[in-house]
Each structure stands twice: as C-alpha cells, then as structure tokens.
Design a protein around this motif. Structure first.
Motif, PDB file in Angstrom:
ATOM      1  N   LEU A  35      31.727  34.321  44.400  1.00 40.34           N
ATOM      2  CA  LEU A  35      31.800  35.471  43.497  1.00 40.34           C
ATOM      3  C   LEU A  35      32.032  35.012  42.054  1.00 40.34           C
ATOM      4  O   LEU A  35      32.477  33.891  41.792  1.00 40.34           O
ATOM      5  CB  LEU A  35      32.935  36.400  43.934  1.00 40.34           C
ATOM      6  N   GLN A  36      31.739  35.919  41.123  1.00 39.58           N
ATOM      7  CA  GLN A  36      31.892  35.622  39.706  1.00 39.58           C
ATOM      8  C   GLN A  36      33.285  35.964  39.182  1.00 39.58           C
ATOM      9  O   GLN A  36      33.542  35.872  37.981  1.00 39.58           O
ATOM     10  CB  GLN A  36      30.841  36.383  38.901  1.00 39.58           C
ATOM     11  N   PHE A  37      34.174  36.380  40.079  1.00 35.43           N
ATOM     12  CA  PHE A  37      35.538  36.703  39.679  1.00 35.43           C
ATOM     13  C   PHE A  37      36.485  36.200  40.765  1.00 35.43           C
ATOM     14  O   PHE A  37      36.114  36.103  41.935  1.00 35.43           O
ATOM     15  CB  PHE A  37      35.711  38.214  39.467  1.00 35.43           C
ATOM     16  N   PRO A  38      37.712  35.860  40.406  1.00 32.29           N
ATOM     17  CA  PRO A  38      38.661  35.326  41.395  1.00 32.29           C
ATOM     18  C   PRO A  38      39.175  36.415  42.333  1.00 32.29           C
ATOM     19  O   PRO A  38      39.354  37.571  41.926  1.00 32.29           O
ATOM     20  CB  PRO A  38      39.787  34.765  40.533  1.00 32.29           C
ATOM     21  N   VAL A  39      39.400  36.047  43.587  1.00 29.35           N
ATOM     22  CA  VAL A  39      39.963  36.946  44.594  1.00 29.35           C
ATOM     23  C   VAL A  39      41.264  36.338  45.096  1.00 29.35           C
ATOM     24  O   VAL A  39      41.316  35.156  45.449  1.00 29.35           O
ATOM     25  CB  VAL A  39      38.986  37.152  45.771  1.00 29.35           C
ATOM     26  N   GLU A  40      42.292  37.138  45.112  1.00 32.69           N
ATOM     27  CA  GLU A  40      43.610  36.694  45.562  1.00 32.69           C
ATOM     28  C   GLU A  40      43.948  37.432  46.864  1.00 32.69           C
ATOM     29  O   GLU A  40      44.088  38.657  46.872  1.00 32.69           O
ATOM     30  CB  GLU A  40      44.663  36.975  44.491  1.00 32.69           C
ATOM     31  N   VAL A  41      44.059  36.702  47.943  1.00 37.46           N
ATOM     32  CA  VAL A  41      44.294  37.283  49.258  1.00 37.46           C
ATOM     33  C   VAL A  41      45.755  37.075  49.657  1.00 37.46           C
ATOM     34  O   VAL A  41      46.283  35.959  49.544  1.00 37.46           O
ATOM     35  CB  VAL A  41      43.373  36.655  50.321  1.00 37.46           C
ATOM     36  N   SER A  42      46.391  38.152  50.129  1.00 35.19           N
ATOM     37  CA  SER A  42      47.758  38.073  50.663  1.00 35.19           C
ATOM     38  C   SER A  42      47.753  38.635  52.070  1.00 35.19           C
ATOM     39  O   SER A  42      47.227  39.732  52.305  1.00 35.19           O
ATOM     40  CB  SER A  42      48.733  38.864  49.790  1.00 35.19           C
ATOM     41  N   LEU A  43      48.330  37.885  53.000  1.00 33.64           N
ATOM     42  CA  LEU A  43      48.381  38.291  54.406  1.00 33.64           C
ATOM     43  C   LEU A  43      49.817  38.613  54.775  1.00 33.64           C
ATOM     44  O   LEU A  43      50.716  37.775  54.622  1.00 33.64           O
ATOM     45  CB  LEU A  43      47.843  37.162  55.293  1.00 33.64           C
ATOM     46  N   PHE A  44      50.043  39.845  55.259  1.00 33.02           N
ATOM     47  CA  PHE A  44      51.390  40.303  55.612  1.00 33.02           C
ATOM     48  C   PHE A  44      51.496  40.450  57.131  1.00 33.02           C
ATOM     49  O   PHE A  44      50.708  41.168  57.745  1.00 33.02           O
ATOM     50  CB  PHE A  44      51.700  41.626  54.920  1.00 33.02           C
TER      51      PHE A  44
END
Length: 375
Positions: A35-44
């Motif tokens: 992707l052209q933008f950053p993705v921040e993934v958080s797993l709960f």
C-alpha cells in the motif's frame, strides 16, 4: 518510502487472538507492504496466550493436542497460509499404515467398509458384507441409484445435511454412518448443519450425476490410476498437520507480527463508533480507551453479540441465535502391550444412537508420526 512516511498510519484493531484473528492480523501486515500508506495493526486477546482452541503440549515424549490435530487441505486456505509462512517442509500427512477407521455398532468396533466415502460407498462388496447396516438399510441406500435428483426452485437453495442423507440414502445411512462421521469432523448435529456450507460436493454430485453412489463410483474409476488408494472413512489423504503440532502455526503467525502489536489479557468490553470523526473507540477491561480507523472482530458469535448490542441490535439478536457445541478433548497414554486388541486404524467414531458420552477417539500415534515414544 517517503510517500508512506508522509501519511499518518491507518490503524486497524483485530479483536480476538484465535486462529481467525491471528490469520487476519498477519494478512493485514502482509498486504500493507503493497500500500501507499502505512498500516498499524493491533491485536487484542482476552486470554494470556494466542491460538484460541489450538494448543499443543510436549510431555515425556508425547505430543498432545488440546484442540484440533489437523486441518482439511481440500479447503486450500490453511494450506496456502502454511506455505506463505514457510511451513511447507513441516506439513505432514496421515500415516500410510492402517488407513482405516472404525464405528461403534451395538457396543463393538466394526471397520468402516472399505471404500466408504463419508456418506456413501464406492465399493459394493465391502458394503454388502458389513454388519453395520441391516439388509433393509442396504436396500434403502441402494435405492439412491434410481431416485431422481431434487430440482432446486431457488438459487442457493439449501437443506440440512441430515435431510439430504435421509432423502438420498435412508435413515440407517444417516444414523449409523453419516452422523458419526460428520460429527467427528464438525462436532455438530447434522440436523442443524447446512449441506451447502459443509458438504457442497455431495450437492453437486446429485445435480450432475443424479445418484451419489453412481457419482462416487465414477470418481473412484478416475482415481484407479492414482498411485495411492483412497482410504475408507473420512478423507485421510486430505487431513494435514504439522510435525511439531498445530501450535507451530500459531507461534509462526505471532512471530510474524510487528513488535508491540499483540496485547494479551486485553479483553475488549465496549465498542463505539464516532461518525463525526469516522473512528472506532474500544474500551478494554482495565478501562483504557483505544481509537482506531477500522475494527475486525474475530470472536465467537455470543461475544460479538455483546459488543454489537448498542450498535446493531438486530444483528446482535441473530448472533445470539447461533448455537455452539460444547466438547472436551482428553489425551490418554497407554503402553501398547496393555491394550488387548491391535490399534490397526486411525481411531473410531460413535453414533449418537449408541447413547455414549464420547464422540470419537483418535489413535494419534497411528494417524500422525511423532506423536508418541516408540517404546
């Protein structure tokens, strides 16, 4: 790279750290690289570990599974995930020896007729000689050869698996073979299982060949040139595991996630959406609020219902109506010389009409290599 850094991260919360949530989080991280933008993934995850019902313990030379011991490679997504994770060399199939299973009938173990494919036979004489069916039951199953196919009046028309088996093959085929075989795979009542969702191939067989027995016989003829014969009972050639147990998949998925993205002992107890800011707010059990741009809920339906009750009450009610089967997995270890009969099969299944508390038993050391000491 500069363009990615100039954008604020798109934050995604995955709620639930079972295999579904883990696979989702991994896929998001995997795809974010393109992707052209950053993705921040958080797993709960509410529990103190990831994996949900998947758990593997190694003890005194035994490899013990606390949940599923394999997956079905015919549905290719788990297999493809393992390959992408680099686990291909660690995938193992079922053992070549004793490729058969048993069914409890009137308190005794009887081998599944050779060539029986979940619901119907592909070979006549082993089925005819089997004591599992009465002669009336055998004749009723044979009537499948002359019964017409059911015409569907609506697209995607469905029926229960039990209704389908009774209609095509008769009551004995359901009670003495289909129910225990399917129950051993899905741990569920065939009266409540969707045929289209669980066994769509048999629906296709009826539409294309009219008779299930005829369709399976033709399929077997095509497989005659295969170097490996088709086993009886469930499709053992399609059951795949990992050499060090199913938890290897969980551990590998966890290792592939960014540092700090996994939050254990972090149950989400409240979910809100703010239309004006177009963001989601999650409240954790400790009172902390987390804001994200998107949420993926990978939870059991009754847990989903609680979170969604204030957002979509109609959906929450539908989720509450989904029933779950409660099961317990027990691992037992014995010396082979202490067992009075040879364990010459992968295990046995128990029909509900036998009125026992056990659904099935797997002889793990026969089914998969490396599950027990050799002595």
């Amino acid at each position: 790279m500069k363009e990615r850094q100039s954008h604020p991260p798109f934050r995604v919360a995955v709620v639930g750290g079972g295999i579904s949530g883990l696979a989702t989080a991994h896929r998001l991280v995997e795809q974010s690289r393109h992707l052209q933008f950053p993705v921040e993934v958080s797993l709960f995850e509410a529990a103190s570990r990831l994996g949900g019902v998947i758990d593997t313990v190694q003890r005194e030379g035994f490899l013990l599974e606390g949940g599923p011991d394999s997956f079905i490679s015919e549905k290719p997504w788990a297999l493809a995930l393992c390959e992408r994770l680099g686990l291909g060399p660690h995938l193992i199939g079922t053992g070549e020896a004793h490729r058969r299973s048993f069914i409890v009938h009137r308190g005794k173990l009887h081998p599944v007729p050779d060539g029986f494919y979940l619901l119907a036979p592909t070979r006549i004489w082993p089925f005819v000689r089997s004591p599992i069916f009465s002669w009336l039951g055998k004749l009723r199953l044979a009537a499948d050869l002359v019964l017409p196919r059911q015409r569907h009046t609506a697209p995607n028309q469905d029926e229960s698996l039990a209704s389908f088996v009774r209609r095509r093959l008769g009551r004995q085929a359901l009670e003495r073979m289909a129910q225990p075989m399917v129950g051993g795979i899905y741990t569920s009542d065939p009266e409540k299982l969707s045929l289209r969702a669980t066994m769509p191939r048999f629906l296709e067989m009826e539409q294309q060949h009219r008779s299930l027995v005829l369709a399976l016989w033709r399929q077997r003829q095509k497989m005659q040139h295969s170097p490996k014969s088709q086993p009886s009972g469930p499709r053992y050639g399609l059951f795949v595991s990992l050499d060090q147990g199913m938890k290897v998949l969980v551990d590998t998925l966890e290792t592939g996630l960014p540092a700090g993205s996994v939050h254990l002992n972090s149950a989400v107890v409240q979910l809100e959406f703010e239309p004006g800011r177009r963001c989601w707010r999650l409240r954790l059990r400790n009172g902390t609020w987390v804001e994200v741009n998107a949420v993926c809920l990978a939870l059991a339906s009754h847990q989903l219902a609680r979170l969604l009750e204030n957002l979509d009450s109609a959906l929450a009610e539908k989720l509450k109506s989904i029933r779950y089967a409660s099961t317990i997995t027990v691992n037992l270890a014995y010396r082979c010389q202490d067992i009075p009969r040879p364990l010459d099969g992968f295990g046995f299944v128990v029909p509900a009409i036998e009125k026992r508390q056990i659904l099935a038993c797997t002889f793990c050391h026969v089914k998969f290599a490396g599950r027990a000491p050799q002595h």
